[in-house]
Design a protein around this motif. Structure first.
Motif, PDB file in Angstrom:
ATOM      1  N   GLN A  18     -13.128   0.189   5.897  1.00 31.38           N
ATOM      2  CA  GLN A  18     -12.170   0.154   4.815  1.00 31.38           C
ATOM      3  C   GLN A  18     -12.296   1.396   3.953  1.00 31.38           C
ATOM      4  O   GLN A  18     -13.387   1.845   3.623  1.00 31.38           O
ATOM      5  N   SER A  19     -11.164   1.993   3.590  1.00 31.78           N
ATOM      6  CA  SER A  19     -11.159   3.191   2.768  1.00 31.78           C
ATOM      7  C   SER A  19     -11.736   2.895   1.389  1.00 31.78           C
ATOM      8  O   SER A  19     -11.464   1.859   0.785  1.00 31.78           O
ATOM      9  N   TRP A  24      -3.523   4.346  -5.084  1.00 31.74           N
ATOM     10  CA  TRP A  24      -2.882   5.503  -5.722  1.00 31.74           C
ATOM     11  C   TRP A  24      -3.538   6.804  -5.307  1.00 31.74           C
ATOM     12  O   TRP A  24      -2.870   7.839  -5.129  1.00 31.74           O
ATOM     13  N   ALA A  25      -4.870   6.787  -5.130  1.00 30.49           N
ATOM     14  CA  ALA A  25      -5.573   7.998  -4.712  1.00 30.49           C
ATOM     15  C   ALA A  25      -5.241   8.360  -3.271  1.00 30.49           C
ATOM     16  O   ALA A  25      -5.104   9.545  -2.923  1.00 30.49           O
ATOM     17  N   ARG A  30      -2.242  12.180   0.342  1.00 30.70           N
ATOM     18  CA  ARG A  30      -1.194  12.456   1.324  1.00 30.70           C
ATOM     19  C   ARG A  30      -0.127  13.383   0.746  1.00 30.70           C
ATOM     20  O   ARG A  30       0.315  14.330   1.406  1.00 30.70           O
ATOM     21  N   VAL A  31       0.295  13.090  -0.497  1.00 31.10           N
ATOM     22  CA  VAL A  31       1.305  13.945  -1.138  1.00 31.10           C
ATOM     23  C   VAL A  31       0.757  15.352  -1.342  1.00 31.10           C
ATOM     24  O   VAL A  31       1.458  16.352  -1.118  1.00 31.10           O
TER      25      VAL A  31
END
Length: 354
Positions: A18-19, A24-25, A30-31
């Motif tokens: 699991q990350s 949000w992070a 990714r953005v």
């Protein structure tokens, strides 16, 4: 009855963790990666702006470079700004095209992970829940839980009638490979047991590995399904009474049972062999229980056993052995415990032990 999924987690994932990043992070990373790719393309186009031609005013400004980069990455391509040199065209072919693919895949992956996947999982869960009736719930898929599932399957229970609740992904993958429906959740919580439709279950087997956790699961399940037969495994003898007070129908202490087998072996090795044979669905004999049928009411215990041996009957809270007078006339509601022949796949080799 539970419906088995046609595809399993293990078909796609061999190892996962699991990350540690919040949602949000994860989205911000990714953005940021997408913006860095776009920024790199804008920088190269700007430094090589002489390789671009603007059919509108002939001048390629910084805003024109941003505009050209974005329409190239999004494959819009209006044709008002075009690469005219070989170097600019080569950069667009070998660099911008992979960037375009990466950007599309990142956005699609983000949409799948945070929107489509959750929607798909909820739909599949609703579908499986709708088919959960008269199933067996296994809370805890450690050594005892996995052995219980294997024994249930050996006794004829269909794997898709078994639902395993655990928090360990490896254990759930193993259970899924056996054909069971699985859910990653805490069985001490109401919402988890409600998700597996505990109120419609046939029975619950609790083997959480810790007595306090197992007893808490029993308490949670009992207030959600007062009629449910609950079998629980506890390690400490002091906790057997607590488990029964919590609502367990059957309490099993594997340590105590192992002690009984060891003590029995002192009187003769065949005693422990026979007890193990009785407990296994694949032994030469089986120990089973059943209710007295209407036709058997009024008959003696020995007269209703065709190909086995009647051992005792349960009449309410009372227990009567085959030698007692009460077994001479069976009553409605009696429970018979008997020994019947098994399939003999685990025969004991007398010669090997001699």
């Amino acid at each position: 009855m539970a419906r088995k999924s046609s595809r399993r987690i293990s078909d796609y994932i061999s190892l996962k963790r699991q990350s540690s990043l919040p949602v949000w992070a994860d989205i911000a990373v990714r953005v940021g990666f997408v913006l860095s790719l776009i920024g790199m393309a804008i920088a190269v186009h700007w430094f090589d702006r002489n390789g671009l031609q603007d059919s509108y005013d002939g001048d390629v400004s910084f805003l024109d470079v941003i505009y050209f980069t974005m329409i190239s990455i999004t494959t819009t391509g209006y044709g008002d700004i075009v690469p005219v040199t070989e170097r600019a065209r080569l950069f667009d072919a070998l660099i911008v095209t992979p960037i375009r693919a990466f950007v599309v895949l990142i956005f699609l992956g983000t949409a799948y992970n945070f929107v489509l996947k959750k929607t798909w999982d909820r739909w599949r869960m609703k579908l499986i829940q709708g088919n959960l009736h008269d199933h067996i719930v296994i809370a805890g898929f450690g050594t005892s839980g996995s052995e219980a599932v294997a024994e249930l399957i050996a006794r004829g229970t269909k794997p898709d009638e078994i639902v395993v609740v655990d928090t360990n992904d490896d254990s759930l993958t193993k259970a899924e490979n056996m054909g069971c429906a699985v859910i990653n959740g805490d069985a001490t919580r109401d919402v988890t047991l409600m998700d597996v439709k505990i109120s419609r279950a046939r029975s619950l087997i609790v083997s959480a590995g810790r007595d306090d956790t197992s007893i808490l699961i029993v308490l949670t399940a009992r207030h959600l399904a007062y009629h449910l037969p609950i079998s629980v495994s506890v390690k400490a003898a002091d906790n057997e009474l607590l488990a029964r007070q919590a609502g367990a129908t059957t309490v099993i202490n594997p340590v105590s049972f192992a002690g009984l087998l060891l003590a029995g072996s002192c009187e003769g090795a065949r005693i422990s062999d026979y007890l193990s044979d009785l407990a296994s669905a694949t032994g030469r004999v089986k120990l089973v229980q059943r209710s007295v049928s209407e036709e058997e009411v009024g008959m003696a215990l020995n007269d209703v056993i065709d190909d086995g041996i009647g051992l005792r009957i349960y009449r309410g809270n009372d227990v009567y052995g085959f030698w007692e007078e009460e077994t001479k006339s069976l009553e409605a509601g009696d429970i018979i415990v008997e020994i019947i022949p098994g399939d003999g796949t685990e025969k004991v080799s007398m010669e090997a032990d001699a």
